[in-house]
Every structure is written in structure tokens, then in C-alpha cells.
Scaffold this motif. Structure first.
Motif, PDB file in Angstrom:
ATOM      1  N   VAL A 181     120.987 -44.665  88.635  1.00 53.76           N
ATOM      2  CA  VAL A 181     122.122 -43.020  88.534  1.00 53.76           C
ATOM      3  C   VAL A 181     121.380 -41.868  88.848  1.00 53.76           C
ATOM      4  O   VAL A 181     120.016 -41.756  88.191  1.00 53.76           O
ATOM      5  N   ILE A 182     122.009 -40.942  89.488  1.00 54.18           N
ATOM      6  CA  ILE A 182     121.303 -39.746  89.721  1.00 54.18           C
ATOM      7  C   ILE A 182     121.302 -38.748  88.494  1.00 54.18           C
ATOM      8  O   ILE A 182     122.035 -38.956  87.145  1.00 54.18           O
ATOM      9  N   VAL A 183     120.313 -38.077  88.905  1.00 59.84           N
ATOM     10  CA  VAL A 183     120.646 -36.877  87.683  1.00 59.84           C
ATOM     11  C   VAL A 183     120.235 -36.010  87.999  1.00 59.84           C
ATOM     12  O   VAL A 183     119.590 -35.448  89.596  1.00 59.84           O
ATOM     13  N   ALA A 184     120.926 -34.819  87.659  1.00 58.95           N
ATOM     14  CA  ALA A 184     120.770 -33.560  88.613  1.00 58.95           C
ATOM     15  C   ALA A 184     120.819 -32.833  87.668  1.00 58.95           C
ATOM     16  O   ALA A 184     121.251 -32.130  85.973  1.00 58.95           O
ATOM     17  N   ASN A 185     120.891 -31.513  87.963  1.00 62.45           N
ATOM     18  CA  ASN A 185     120.769 -30.453  86.665  1.00 62.45           C
ATOM     19  C   ASN A 185     121.382 -29.224  87.612  1.00 62.45           C
ATOM     20  O   ASN A 185     121.881 -29.177  88.595  1.00 62.45           O
ATOM     21  N   ALA A 186     121.873 -27.483  86.568  1.00 62.59           N
ATOM     22  CA  ALA A 186     122.204 -26.754  87.709  1.00 62.59           C
ATOM     23  C   ALA A 186     121.135 -25.491  86.594  1.00 62.59           C
ATOM     24  O   ALA A 186     121.087 -24.753  86.096  1.00 62.59           O
ATOM     25  N   PRO A 187     120.395 -25.062  88.469  1.00 60.49           N
ATOM     26  CA  PRO A 187     119.475 -24.294  88.296  1.00 60.49           C
ATOM     27  C   PRO A 187     119.743 -22.848  88.061  1.00 60.49           C
ATOM     28  O   PRO A 187     119.441 -22.002  88.310  1.00 60.49           O
ATOM     29  N   GLU A 188     120.841 -22.837  88.971  1.00 60.38           N
ATOM     30  CA  GLU A 188     121.230 -21.733  89.744  1.00 60.38           C
ATOM     31  C   GLU A 188     122.136 -20.924  88.216  1.00 60.38           C
ATOM     32  O   GLU A 188     121.276 -19.752  88.399  1.00 60.38           O
ATOM     33  N   GLY A 189     123.183 -21.694  87.398  1.00 63.34           N
ATOM     34  CA  GLY A 189     123.704 -21.102  86.525  1.00 63.34           C
ATOM     35  C   GLY A 189     123.042 -19.852  85.979  1.00 63.34           C
ATOM     36  O   GLY A 189     123.343 -19.223  84.879  1.00 63.34           O
ATOM     37  N   ASN A 190     122.209 -20.190  85.114  1.00 59.55           N
ATOM     38  CA  ASN A 190     120.376 -19.263  84.185  1.00 59.55           C
ATOM     39  C   ASN A 190     119.229 -18.660  84.891  1.00 59.55           C
ATOM     40  O   ASN A 190     118.703 -18.479  83.727  1.00 59.55           O
ATOM     41  N   VAL A 191     119.611 -18.810  86.345  1.00 56.67           N
ATOM     42  CA  VAL A 191     118.724 -18.210  86.515  1.00 56.67           C
ATOM     43  C   VAL A 191     118.386 -16.810  86.023  1.00 56.67           C
ATOM     44  O   VAL A 191     117.211 -16.636  85.547  1.00 56.67           O
ATOM     45  N   ARG A 192     119.189 -15.774  86.716  1.00 53.88           N
ATOM     46  CA  ARG A 192     119.580 -14.706  86.702  1.00 53.88           C
ATOM     47  C   ARG A 192     119.492 -14.572  84.503  1.00 53.88           C
ATOM     48  O   ARG A 192     118.754 -13.477  84.562  1.00 53.88           O
ATOM     49  N   ALA A 193     119.605 -14.864  83.789  1.00 63.86           N
ATOM     50  CA  ALA A 193     119.263 -14.811  82.656  1.00 63.86           C
ATOM     51  C   ALA A 193     117.696 -14.791  82.040  1.00 63.86           C
ATOM     52  O   ALA A 193     117.301 -14.463  81.464  1.00 63.86           O
ATOM     53  N   ALA A 194     117.598 -15.771  82.338  1.00 64.50           N
ATOM     54  CA  ALA A 194     115.934 -16.498  82.432  1.00 64.50           C
ATOM     55  C   ALA A 194     114.643 -15.612  82.720  1.00 64.50           C
ATOM     56  O   ALA A 194     114.414 -14.766  82.147  1.00 64.50           O
ATOM     57  N   LEU A 213     101.415  -8.300  89.001  1.00 64.66           N
ATOM     58  CA  LEU A 213     101.244  -9.220  88.111  1.00 64.66           C
ATOM     59  C   LEU A 213     100.978 -10.896  87.754  1.00 64.66           C
ATOM     60  O   LEU A 213     101.302 -10.872  89.908  1.00 64.66           O
ATOM     61  N   GLY A 214     100.800 -11.558  87.522  1.00 58.02           N
ATOM     62  CA  GLY A 214     100.299 -12.611  88.643  1.00 58.02           C
ATOM     63  C   GLY A 214     101.792 -13.779  87.776  1.00 58.02           C
ATOM     64  O   GLY A 214     102.035 -14.320  87.487  1.00 58.02           O
ATOM     65  N   ILE A 215     102.046 -14.420  88.717  1.00 55.54           N
ATOM     66  CA  ILE A 215     103.571 -15.226  88.941  1.00 55.54           C
ATOM     67  C   ILE A 215     102.737 -16.328  89.349  1.00 55.54           C
ATOM     68  O   ILE A 215     102.681 -16.890  89.965  1.00 55.54           O
ATOM     69  N   ILE A 216     103.092 -17.577  87.892  1.00 60.18           N
ATOM     70  CA  ILE A 216     102.636 -18.831  88.328  1.00 60.18           C
ATOM     71  C   ILE A 216     103.423 -19.345  88.426  1.00 60.18           C
ATOM     72  O   ILE A 216     104.592 -20.603  87.969  1.00 60.18           O
ATOM     73  N   GLY A 217     103.797 -20.411  89.427  1.00 58.75           N
ATOM     74  CA  GLY A 217     104.780 -21.156  90.107  1.00 58.75           C
ATOM     75  C   GLY A 217     106.639 -20.174  90.596  1.00 58.75           C
ATOM     76  O   GLY A 217     106.787 -18.885  89.571  1.00 58.75           O
ATOM     77  N   LEU A 218     106.753 -19.717  91.819  1.00 56.30           N
ATOM     78  CA  LEU A 218     107.684 -19.445  93.052  1.00 56.30           C
ATOM     79  C   LEU A 218     108.727 -19.941  93.034  1.00 56.30           C
ATOM     80  O   LEU A 218     109.337 -20.209  94.228  1.00 56.30           O
ATOM     81  N   GLY A 219     109.364 -20.472  91.551  1.00 55.67           N
ATOM     82  CA  GLY A 219     110.343 -20.922  92.213  1.00 55.67           C
ATOM     83  C   GLY A 219     111.821 -19.963  91.856  1.00 55.67           C
ATOM     84  O   GLY A 219     111.752 -18.683  91.985  1.00 55.67           O
ATOM     85  N   ARG A 220     112.994 -20.801  91.693  1.00 55.21           N
ATOM     86  CA  ARG A 220     114.125 -19.792  91.883  1.00 55.21           C
ATOM     87  C   ARG A 220     113.615 -18.474  90.639  1.00 55.21           C
ATOM     88  O   ARG A 220     113.763 -17.469  90.566  1.00 55.21           O
TER      89      ARG A 220
END
Length: 541
Positions: A87-100, A142-149
Motif C-alpha cells: 500500500v502506498i503511503v503519501a503525504n501532502a508536504p507542500e500545501g501547509n508548508v507556508r502556513a506552518a 536562530l538554531g534550526i533543528i531540521g532543514l526540511g521544507r
């Protein structure tokens, strides 16, 4: 196709699925056995963070194709179980990136200037101007822990506001960090020591759970903590104590280890801890975007197209897909043919690319080749679980590329091995999209891979091909095409016959009765069940 939605998503996503012709059922209050009953006939399951998609869910859903997460975090989904069940597992990482990212920035300002606390006291009638001496973020680190989206978007915004950026992320390079104006720090402790503000942007994994505890918070003495990523990354008891005793000046949290946040949480008792109820993605635009993105991925999965944000399946850039699309069924067919012709336990699989296709991202093509190899072995397999099946069974898989192709514009070769014995099948595309099998075990052929195929090995003696044709004709088996090759005059030859329908067992037995014929194998493609290999008693096993 049936789509079950168990957490609320924007109506735009549901409408997109209905427009595509799917039956969409929403049920936002089910769990336990009710959930297991509901997924029994589901082809897709769409969730947010509220539904626990456990191994039991996958076991209860034999027809499930995809689980879509309308958002980023997938710690509520058992991805390993999903892969085991194909079974494929897919997320929607782009849609709420700006909001977060915007919520993170807002929380940084709020904690630096004590905005909620001052607001609450003014509402209560207190003009507490002298009680709040804020901190400017300009020229702070600013220390950023995790430079993902999300971390990247936060970096862009706070860099332009005058902050100095340091990043701790074991999975990125110095060059990548520098693209966002940040310095990469090799260890978490050094990042905390140097930071005035720390913001968390990592998933919740075994290695990140309670990653920030008492000792780590002590390194941030005099600083601020912001977490809008996932709850459980920060030890909440330790954080409450650190803010309460002044080790950390303030904290702003949007996510918690337990949600809703319990009334007895120590975080609620500390005035300089700001809390919001998981609002990071709660904007109208973000909710609509992730709902539509998730719906599009479900549609892609149903149409057997690449799911661009698949987390446990090969994916490909949308612009590159048209270039590799014709090679996906070609590689699968080559794998099917190779596995059946070898006819033995497989210990190694190699997929080799030559020519123009070698310039592409071929992960999806390789997964399709593995699917083809495993399909005749009657394993429940697709491109999602094929790589895992190989790993689980100790089958070594290698992928190689050669930029030049001697005879063809592009060539895909699938080789299967059992110890020292191996067999290769090579495929290419004529006129850009017309598939052909052009080599089998070193024999040059020009076979059209469809329907029923009969592959015969024989000694190169006069009358053999005529004998095979006569036997097939006498038994009403029509030959649609024939492709013959030989090693040397009088040596071994190989012939591929395209047939209009299956060959009865008695016909195979009659062909094998001739001592000039070494081996005959029938292969059925296009979704039909592959037939069992038949060999002469004298052929090697």
C-alpha cells in the motif's frame, strides 16, 4: 473505487475525488473495530493526524491501494506495515508548508515580546507595560533543528529579518545549508550552545523522541524554544521546569506529546510558555491545498501513475515522468520473462540501463522490473513492496547505467541469477513507445512482448522450426509472429513465437518428445497467469 475519509479535510479535495468518479465516504468518528470494518472494502484511505493507521488496518483492507495523509506528519501511519501489504503511503508536504512556517515565525515574535501574556493582562484591566521587556530578534542567532521544507521557509523569512542562522541536520550538506544563509553545525549540542532561539522542524522518530531534554535545555541558557513540528520531540516536563526556573527565558509550542493537551500538563502552569492547539496548518488556503494535493495523489495511484509524494514507493518528478513512462511496463515485462526462463530460485537481480534512459531517474523503472521478476513466483507484489520483498528474501539487487548504447537509443536489461547460473532479457522501445524484447540470454531476437509467448531452445538442425510450426498448426494454435536466433551454425538456437492463445499441455509434451528440442517454456503476459515451465527430461535443472 471507494475512498474512505476518516479525518476532516477541505471540501475541495472531496469534490475532486467525486468529480473523478469515485465513491467518497466520510466518517470522522470511527476507531477500533468500526475502523477495521469500514476499511474492508476501501481502495483509498485519507487521514490527518487523528486516525491511527496501524498494521491491523492494513490487514483488514485487502483492496487498499493508498493511504493519503492530508498534511506532512505520518507518525500515525505504520509505513512498514503499509509496505508489507503493498500500500502506498503519501503525504501532502507542500500545501501547509507556508502556513506552518508563518506560524513558527509568529510564535517566535510572540515569545520574544510576551504578546499573549500582555494581551491577557490588558484584557483583565491591567496596564502592565513595565512588566514586559521584550527581546529583539535582529542580530540574534536562530538554531534550526531540521532543514526540511518548513525549516527552509522559516530560514528564508528570519534570515531577511536580520537573524544569524545555524542549522543542525545530519542529512544535508554544508552547501545546502549555505543556500539558505545558514551555517551547518555538526552536533546538536553545539547548535544549542550558539543559539538564542531554537526552532524544531524534524519528524517524530525513535531517534528524535525526547531529543531535547534537561541537559540540552541547559545548553540553551537564556534562550527561547519554538516547536511547531511534532509533539514528543521535547521533554515537556523538562521544558516546563527549565522555563520556570529561568534556565530558558520562554517557549512557544503548537504541538504536544499528547493532544489535546491534558489539563494537568506542567506547561500550562508556567506563564512564559505560550501554547496553541496545533494551529500550524490551520489556514483556509493550507487546508484546501493539502486536501486537493491528497486527492490528486489518490487519483494518480488509482490510475497507476507515479504518486509524487509517496513515502514508501519510488516516485519521479512530474516533468520527467513522460520520458520514463514507456519503460515502466517494458522493465516489468522483461523481469517476468527473465524469471520464468530461468525457472529457479533467484538470488540476485540486476537492472542495467544503456543510452538515453540512463540519464533519467530510474528508481520507478527498477521497482517495476522487480515487480515483474516476482510476479511469476506468485508473491503478492507491486512497485511499492517489490524492493522490500527482495530485501526480506535476501535477494541482492543492483542497478547500473551506461551512457552509451551500442545498437539502440536506449536499452533496459534485467538479469536474474541463481549462483553461477544467470539469464538476461533486454528490452527497448521502437519509435519511442513500441516495446520490443531484443535479446534473450544473448540471443538477438525482435519479439513483441504481449499475450502468449512460446520460447523454444533447440539444436540448429534442419526441419526443427518446421516441426514446431506443424505441431502447433495441427493443434489449432495459430502463430502470430516468430523470431529466431542462433549461436553458430549447427549450435544452439532460440526461437520466440507469439501465439493467439495458450498452448495445451499435450502440445508441449509433443514438442518436447523431439530430441532436437532442448527446452520449451510458455509465458503469458498482459495480466494473465504465467504457466508452469516444462522441460525435456535431459535438460539441466
Amino acid at each position: 473505487m471507494n475512498v474512505l475519509v476518516t479525518d476532516p479535510i477541505a471540501e475541495a479535495g472531496l469534490d475532486r475525488l467525486r468529480e473523478a468518479g469515485y465513491d467518497v465516504r466520510t466518517d470522522y468518528d470511527i476507531e477500533g473495530q468500526e475502523l477495521l470494518d469500514a476499511v474492508a472494502d476501501a481502495n483509498a484511505l485519507i487521514v490527518r493526524s487523528g486516525t491511527e493507521v496501524s498494521r491491523a488496518v492494513f490487514e483488514a483492507a485487502p483492496d487498499l491501494v493508498i493511504v493519503g495523509r492530508a498534511g506532512i506528519g505520518v507518525d500515525n501511519i505504520d509505513i512498514e506495515a503499509a509496505t508489507d501489504h503493498g500500500v502506498i503511503v503519501a503525504n501532502a508536504p507542500e500545501g501547509n508548508v507556508r502556513a506552518a512556517a508563518e506560524h513558527t515565525v509568529a510564535m517566535a515574535f510572540a515569545v520574544a515580546r510576551s504578546i499573549p501574556q500582555a494581551h491577557a493582562r490588558l484584557k483583565d484591566g491591567e496596564w502592565a507595560k513595565s512588566d514586559y521587556l521584550g527581546t529583539e530578534i535582529n542580530n540574534k542567532t536562530l538554531g534550526i533543528i531540521g532543514l526540511g521544507r518548513v525549516g527552509q521557509e522559516v530560514a528564508k523569512r528570519l534570515d531577511t529579518l536580520g537573524m544569524n542562522l545555524v542549522v543542525y541536520d545530519p542529512y544535508i550538506s554544508e552547501e545546502r545549508a549555505a543556500q539558505f544563509g545558514a551555517e551547518l553545525i555538526e552536533d546538536l549540542e553545539e547548535c544549542l550552545r550558539r543559539a538564542d532561539f531554537v526552532t524544531i522542524h524534524t519528524p517524530l522518530l525513535p531517534e528524535t523522541e525526547n531529543m531535547i531534554g534537561t541537559e540540552e535545555l541547559a545548553l540553551l541558557e537564556g534562550g527561547y524554544v519554538i516547536n511547531c513540528a511534532r509533539g514528543g520531540i521535547i521533554d515537556e516536563d523538562a521544558l516546563a521546569a527549565a522555563v520556570d526556573d529561568g534556565t530558558v527565558v520562554g517557549a512557544a509550542l503548537d504541538v504536544f506529546a499528547e493532544e489535546p493537551l491534558p489539563a494537568d500538563s506542567p506547561l500550562l502552569a508556567v506563564d512564559d510558555v505560550i501554547v496553541t492547539p496545533h494551529l500550524g496548518a490551520s489556514t483556509e488556503a493550507a487546508q484546501e491545498s493539502v486536501a486537493i494535493d491528497t486527492a490528486e495523489q489518490v487519483i494518480a495511484a488509482f490510475n497507476e501513475q507515479p504518486v509524487l509524494n509517496a513515502l514508501n514507493a519510488p516516485s519521479v518528478d512530474e516533468t520527467a515522468f513522460p520520458r520514463i513512462e514507456p519503460y515502466i511496463p517494458l522493465a516489468e515485462t522483461a523481469g517476468k520473462v527473465a524469471a520464468q526462463l530461468l525457472g529457479k530460485r533467484i538470488t540476485e537481480i540486476e537492472v542495467h540501463y544503456e543510452g538515453e534512459v540512463a540519464e533519467e531517474d530510474v528508481e520507478l523503472i527498477t521497482a517495476s522490473a522487480l515487480k515483474g521478476v516476482f510476479t511469476p513466483l506468485e508473491w503478492q507484489v507491486n512497485a511499492v513492496n517489490a524492493p522490500q520483498l527482495a530485501k526480506d528474501r535476501g535477494i541482492e539487487v543492483t542497478e547500473s547505467k551506461t551512457r552509451q548504447a551500442a545498437d539502440f537509443q536506449s536499452l533496459v536489461t534485467v538479469t536474474v541469477r541463481n549462483g553461477d547460473e544467470e539469464l538476461s532479457v533486454c528490452g527497448t522501445l521502437f519509435a519511442g513507445e513500441d516495446p520490443r524484447i531484443v535479446r534473450i540470454d544473448g540471443f538477438r531476437v525482435d519479439a513483441i512482448p504481449y499475450g502468449h509467448m512460446l520460447v523454444a531452445r533447440n539444436y540448429d538442425k534442419p526441419g526443427v522450426i518446421g516441426f514446431i510450426g506443424t505441431v502447433l498448426g495441427e493443434n489449432d494454435v495459430n502463430i502470430a509472429g516468430m523470431f529466431n536466433a542462433r549461436e553458430t551454425y549447427g549450435g544452439e538456437a532460440l526461437t520466440v513465437y507469439n501465439l493467439d492463445h495458450s498452448v495445451p499441455d499435450v502440445v508441449i509434451e509433443e514438442l518436447l518428445s523431439d530430441d532436437r528440442i532442448i527446452e520449451v517454456k510458455e509465458i503469458v503476459l498482459d495480466g494473465q497467469e504465467e504457466l508452469t515451465k516444462r522441460e525435456t527430461p535431459t535438460s539441466a535443472d
